[in-house]
Motif scaffolding. Structure first.
Motif, PDB file in Angstrom:
ATOM      1  N   ASN A  73       0.985  -1.128   0.002  1.00 17.31           N
ATOM      2  CA  ASN A  73       0.145  -0.016  -0.030  1.00 17.31           C
ATOM      3  C   ASN A  73       0.839   1.249  -0.054  1.00 17.31           C
ATOM      4  O   ASN A  73       0.714   2.265  -0.848  1.00 17.31           O
ATOM      5  CB  ASN A  73      -0.988   0.019   1.204  1.00 17.31           C
ATOM      6  N   ILE A  74       1.992   1.339   0.912  1.00 15.37           N
ATOM      7  CA  ILE A  74       2.706   2.463   0.699  1.00 15.37           C
ATOM      8  C   ILE A  74       3.353   2.575  -0.478  1.00 15.37           C
ATOM      9  O   ILE A  74       3.715   3.651  -0.901  1.00 15.37           O
ATOM     10  CB  ILE A  74       4.054   2.181   1.871  1.00 15.37           C
ATOM     11  N   LYS A  75       3.925   1.581  -1.192  1.00 13.37           N
ATOM     12  CA  LYS A  75       4.680   1.689  -2.573  1.00 13.37           C
ATOM     13  C   LYS A  75       3.545   2.191  -3.531  1.00 13.37           C
ATOM     14  O   LYS A  75       4.065   2.901  -4.260  1.00 13.37           O
ATOM     15  CB  LYS A  75       5.005   0.215  -3.050  1.00 13.37           C
ATOM     16  N   ALA A  76       2.412   1.688  -3.550  1.00 11.14           N
ATOM     17  CA  ALA A  76       1.237   2.323  -4.442  1.00 11.14           C
ATOM     18  C   ALA A  76       1.141   3.713  -4.129  1.00 11.14           C
ATOM     19  O   ALA A  76       1.004   4.598  -5.298  1.00 11.14           O
ATOM     20  CB  ALA A  76       0.014   1.571  -4.181  1.00 11.14           C
ATOM     21  N   ILE A  77       1.188   4.331  -2.987  1.00  8.46           N
ATOM     22  CA  ILE A  77       1.051   5.724  -2.532  1.00  8.46           C
ATOM     23  C   ILE A  77       2.237   6.355  -3.194  1.00  8.46           C
ATOM     24  O   ILE A  77       2.096   7.341  -3.876  1.00  8.46           O
ATOM     25  CB  ILE A  77       0.846   5.938  -1.190  1.00  8.46           C
ATOM     26  N   ARG A  92      10.152  -6.176   3.485  1.00 12.92           N
ATOM     27  CA  ARG A  92      10.531  -5.412   4.544  1.00 12.92           C
ATOM     28  C   ARG A  92      10.847  -3.815   4.488  1.00 12.92           C
ATOM     29  O   ARG A  92      10.970  -3.189   5.277  1.00 12.92           O
ATOM     30  CB  ARG A  92      11.448  -6.029   5.515  1.00 12.92           C
ATOM     31  N   TYR A  93      11.321  -3.289   3.379  1.00 12.42           N
ATOM     32  CA  TYR A  93      11.858  -2.375   3.191  1.00 12.42           C
ATOM     33  C   TYR A  93      11.533  -1.393   1.925  1.00 12.42           C
ATOM     34  O   TYR A  93      11.687  -2.018   0.927  1.00 12.42           O
ATOM     35  CB  TYR A  93      13.521  -2.382   3.553  1.00 12.42           C
ATOM     36  N   VAL A  94      11.583  -0.017   1.909  1.00 12.14           N
ATOM     37  CA  VAL A  94      11.277   0.399   0.692  1.00 12.14           C
ATOM     38  C   VAL A  94      12.296   1.944   0.885  1.00 12.14           C
ATOM     39  O   VAL A  94      12.053   2.708   2.157  1.00 12.14           O
ATOM     40  CB  VAL A  94       9.845   1.268   0.563  1.00 12.14           C
TER      41      VAL A  94
END
Length: 152
Positions: A73-77, A92-94
């Motif tokens: 979800n964070i990556k999509a944002i 686990r990490y972005v």
């Protein structure tokens, strides 16, 4: 007088060149090592959920919602933001880089899944400059709001 003007102009050009080089170089200290993101710099242009809660740069971590789905979800944002680019990611990490509209100043934004705390730690820091006028804090809070709305 002419020499002074030349020296001042040369100094300005050298400072600008240094900032361009630093702005375009990914810091070496990024990433999660033993569950820890890099400490905050001494300048007021960064925030981290792993900073001491009394530190001016402290920001609340995100609540881990559904394991790996939370990070997706964070990556999509991040992908939806034209100013952002994900440069590395795993389960686990972005690490994403945001560039400002006008001068293309870059900020490094990191998210790390901390399963033992049921949270996602976050760190966001400007590469250059002294103050960011709270841009990093506002960005993380905007991402948090979008992240929480995906869960509703």
């Amino acid at each position: 007088m002419r020499i002074i003007v030349i020296v001042v102009i040369a100094g300005i050009i050298a400072a600008a060149a240094f900032m361009v080089i630093k702005n375009n170089r990914t810091p070496e200290h990024l990433g999660a090592e033993n569950g820890s993101l890099a400490p905050l710099p001494s300048t007021p242009n960064a925030v981290s959920s792993q900073a001491d809660t009394e530190h001016r740069g402290y920001i609340e971590p995100f609540t881990l919602q559904n394991g790996t789905e939370s990070l997706e979800n964070i990556k999509a944002i991040i992908r939806a933001d034209e100013q952002a680019e994900i440069v590395s990611a795993d389960d686990r990490y972005v690490h994403a880089v945001y560039a400002s509209n006008v001068f293309k100043f870059k900020d490094d934004v990191e998210f790390y899944v901390n399963e033992s705390e049921n949270s996602i730690d976050v760190r966001s820091a400007a590469r250059v400059g002294y103050s960011d006028m709270d841009v990093n804090r506002k960005r993380i809070e905007a991402i948090r709001e979008a992240y929480q709305s995906k869960r509703e």
